[in-house]
Scaffold this motif. Structure first.
Motif, mmCIF file in Angstrom:
data_model
loop_
_atom_site.group_PDB
_atom_site.id
_atom_site.type_symbol
_atom_site.label_atom_id
_atom_site.label_comp_id
_atom_site.label_asym_id
_atom_site.label_seq_id
_atom_site.Cartn_x
_atom_site.Cartn_y
_atom_site.Cartn_z
ATOM 1 N N ILE A 144 0.805 -1.213 0.000
ATOM 2 C CA ILE A 144 0.000 0.000 0.000
ATOM 3 C C ILE A 144 0.844 1.271 0.000
ATOM 4 O O ILE A 144 0.435 2.301 -0.530
ATOM 5 N N TRP A 158 1.118 2.662 -3.450
ATOM 6 C CA TRP A 158 -0.080 2.919 -4.235
ATOM 7 C C TRP A 158 -0.332 4.414 -4.341
ATOM 8 O O TRP A 158 -0.453 5.095 -3.314
ATOM 9 N N PRO A 192 -4.498 4.796 -2.424
ATOM 10 C CA PRO A 192 -4.807 3.658 -1.541
ATOM 11 C C PRO A 192 -6.292 3.322 -1.502
ATOM 12 O O PRO A 192 -6.655 2.149 -1.421
ATOM 13 N N TYR A 195 -6.193 4.037 7.651
ATOM 14 C CA TYR A 195 -6.509 2.666 7.245
ATOM 15 C C TYR A 195 -7.987 2.362 7.503
ATOM 16 O O TYR A 195 -8.697 1.823 6.642
#
Length: 342
Positions: free
Chosen positions: A190, A193, A196, A242
């Motif tokens: 991640i 990325w 994300p 997250y």
């Protein structure tokens, strides 16, 4: 490490008494004069409640500006970064940041209980994480996906992964049908990325109803020097980011478990390249309800070769700092008396 995020928690209860001289929460950097183990138990009333961070406020890092340097935060830069890093990844990077004990602990919330499960390991690289997956799932049911052929070449050399499907692909545009897999696993990916949220949305799409996603990645530092190098290198998300990404994608029962090398003693001010394991369950079949616009990065767009090379060099130099951090923490662990935070 104890789990830090619990879905639908309404009440908390401390296990054991609180000493007058100090308080410590396992897995955080909130410490007093003593460093005893403290556990948290939560009681959920409704599963529809938002996930809450069960940790002291000081463990949540300060806010960051919206735009960051992040010299290696694009697919092309990550591709060439791993062109060279793949040579030493298993032997130099993993021992300080991603050990077998950490891997097994991080995979535990993924609930890999059936050898016939269909599992996709996104950003699987050299297959280090996949080796933990195939302990519980037959290799023939596991697919390793990565954009780096150099990393995948290392995975193909591992005997235990010979029966795995190994393919090149993009984490933000997975080549799997909707409602395909029982489990989605992604470890150490991640941070590269560009978007994300899009990658986590894809995780939702490819899972079957009731399937679980397990995303393992870095945590943002609180120490100023570590923040500087983290921001210059790649994405180090905060714990609450997250959780937000998972919830926006449509996942339920979102939980976060803190992980780290044993010698960190729960202190996380420098951030960790592998610092947490986040899981969520897909509640209904089909694509994610989240709607997104165009991709953040157009890989077909030409880039200035000089600017690209400069970003790659500066990013690699910033990343070198995180080769030194575990060495520093290990030395402190050897020199500071046991039972004291470092």
């Amino acid at each position: 490490m104890a789990s830090s995020i619990v879905n639908g928690a309404d009440t908390l209860k401390l296990i054991s008494t609180i000493p007058r001289s100090g308080l410590s929460f396992h897995g955080s950097e909130f410490t007093g004069n003593r460093f005893p183990y403290k556990g948290l138990v939560s009681y959920a009333r409704k599963a529809t409640h938002a996930a809450k961070i069960m940790a002291p406020k000081c463990s949540i890092s300060s806010s960051r500006p919206a735009a960051q340097l992040r010299f290696i935060q694009h697919k092309k830069e990550a591709f060439w970064f791993y062109r060279f890093l793949s040579i030493v990844y298993d032997h130099v990077i993993n021992p300080g940041h991603w050990t077998e004990d950490m891997r097994d602990e991080a995979l535990e919330p993924a609930d890999l209980y059936d050898r016939n499960m269909i599992v996709v390991d996104v950003g699987g690289g050299t297959g280090f994480t996949t080796l933990g997956i195939v302990k519980s799932v037959d290799a023939k049911n596991v697919t390793i996906l990565d954009q780096s052929p150099h990393q995948l070449a290392r995975a193909k050399q591992k005997e235990a992964l010979k029966e795995c499907k190994i393919i090149e692909g993009d984490a933000e545009d997975l080549p799997f049908p909707t409602d395909y897999a029982d489990r989605y696993v992604s470890a150490g990916s991640i941070e590269y990325w560009p978007d994300p949220q899009r990658g986590i949305k894809e995780a939702y799409r490819v899972l079957k109803i009731g399937g679980k996603a397990c995303l393992i990645g870095p945590v943002y530092p609180t120490y100023w020097l570590s923040r500087f190098f983290a921001d210059a290198w790649m994405l180090f998300p905060k714990e609450e980011e997250y959780i937000e990404w998972f919830q926006k994608a449509g996942f339920k029962d979102v939980q976060l478990k803190r992980i780290g090398p044993k010698w960190y003693r729960g202190v996380r001010r420098h951030g960790l390249i592998m610092g947490c394991s986040v899981t969520g369950v897909k509640p209904m079949s089909g694509d994610s309800p989240l709607q997104l616009g165009p991709k953040e990065e157009d890989v077909e767009k030409p880039v200035n070769p000089f600017v690209f090379l400069l970003r790659l060099i500066l990013g690699a130099l910033a990343g070198a700092y995180y080769v030194l951090v575990p060495i520093y923490m290990w030395l402190k662990d050897q020199s500071v008396p046991k039972g004291r935070p470092i």
